[in-house]
Design a protein around this motif. Structure first.
Motif, PDB file in Angstrom:
ATOM      1  N   ARG A   2     108.701  86.952 -19.664  1.00 31.39           N
ATOM      2  CA  ARG A   2     110.006  86.665 -20.237  1.00 31.39           C
ATOM      3  C   ARG A   2     110.193  85.170 -20.507  1.00 31.39           C
ATOM      4  O   ARG A   2     109.617  84.323 -19.816  1.00 31.39           O
ATOM      5  CB  ARG A   2     111.107  87.165 -19.298  1.00 31.39           C
ATOM      6  N   ASN A   4     112.541  82.145 -20.234  1.00 34.39           N
ATOM      7  CA  ASN A   4     113.681  81.750 -19.404  1.00 34.39           C
ATOM      8  C   ASN A   4     114.592  80.784 -20.155  1.00 34.39           C
ATOM      9  O   ASN A   4     114.168  79.708 -20.560  1.00 34.39           O
ATOM     10  CB  ASN A   4     113.186  81.102 -18.105  1.00 34.39           C
ATOM     11  N   GLY A   9     116.136  85.611 -18.190  1.00 38.81           N
ATOM     12  CA  GLY A   9     114.833  85.872 -18.782  1.00 38.81           C
ATOM     13  C   GLY A   9     114.918  86.884 -19.905  1.00 38.81           C
ATOM     14  O   GLY A   9     115.361  88.021 -19.691  1.00 38.81           O
ATOM     15  N   ASN A  56     119.268  89.985 -15.128  1.00 36.53           N
ATOM     16  CA  ASN A  56     117.824  89.801 -14.956  1.00 36.53           C
ATOM     17  C   ASN A  56     117.139  91.016 -14.354  1.00 36.53           C
ATOM     18  O   ASN A  56     115.915  91.157 -14.458  1.00 36.53           O
ATOM     19  CB  ASN A  56     117.558  88.566 -14.094  1.00 36.53           C
TER      20      ASN A  56
END
Length: 238
Positions: A2, A4, A9, A56
């Motif tokens: 992912r 950030n 993310g 997240n």
């Protein structure tokens, strides 16, 4: 992996890849959920640890707003593009109709989900709507139980952020759904109560501007975008 952006993310996927992953989750055992953060939601996550954890913790975190794409570029971690929640949701509903999966509609004002159900059934022949409920409820657990009793395979959770993300994170398993999607104001669009921006605005990534023109009272919320970009620039300097 992912990307950030200020502690959130994002999955670096195209729309086709997101839909393929969504279908995979829909057809898998257990409960899974998808979130579609824009800069406003990222700013909420910066200030709210519970919201941050819920976002997240999603199986798919899709970059809904163009501000997210700009933020990623500023941080030299470019995303492959926007994945608008309304388009992802529409694609997943089409897949439910094709696969014989049922859908539960949760959110918006009384009567809106019912109208959305009628519109979607007309648009996607064979679509099974397992049930509907407006977003005006005080207790979450009974709603989760109602969704489970409906036997729905997928749920559209349109309660606004971060309420929808917190609901999905806490009650996803309790709903019995294989896939839940937090889609904010999409229910109003499916019902025809609100209209998506015309093609020109969508093509030029100006949907936010169209919404502001149509509803000037959103100016307070829109100010989160420049604040988000200020925070991204600060992160870049670090």
């Amino acid at each position: 992996m992912r990307i950030n952006i200020l502690g959130v993310g994002f999955d670096n996927v195209t729309m086709d890849e997101a839909l393929a992953r969504g279908e995979e989750l829909l057809c898998s055992e257990g409960a899974h959920y998808v979130v579609t953060p824009n800069p406003e939601i990222v700013e909420t996550c910066r200030a709210d640890a519970a919201a941050n954890a819920a976002v997240n913790g999603a199986d798919l975190v899709l970059p809904d707003g163009i501000g997210i794409v700009y933020g990623a570029k500023i941080l030299h971690q470019p995303l492959r593009g926007r994945v608008p929640g309304i388009e992802f949701g529409t694609g997943m509903i089409e897949r439910c109709a094709r696969l014989g999966k049922s859908v539960y509609l949760l959110g918006a004002k009384p009567g809106v989900a019912e109208q959305a159900a009628e519109n979607l059934k007309n648009r996607f022949p064979g679509l099974v709507i397992a049930g509907t409920h407006d977003g005006y409820f005080k207790e979450d657990a009974p709603i989760a139980a109602e969704i489970k009793a409906s036997g729905a395979d997928m749920a559209l959770v349109c309660l606004g952020a971060p309420k929808q993300e917190l609901f999905m994170a806490k009650y996803g398993e309790a709903t019995g759904c294989h896939l839940l999607m937090g889609l904010g104001g999409s229910m109003d669009i499916f019902a025809g109560v609100a209209q998506r921006a015309p093609e020109f605005y969508c093509k030029h990534n100006l949907e936010w501007f169209y919404r502001l023109i149509k509803n000037p009272s959103r100016i307070g919320r829109m100010m989160k975008l420049p604040l988000f970009l200020v925070h991204v620039s600060g992160e870049k300097r670090k």
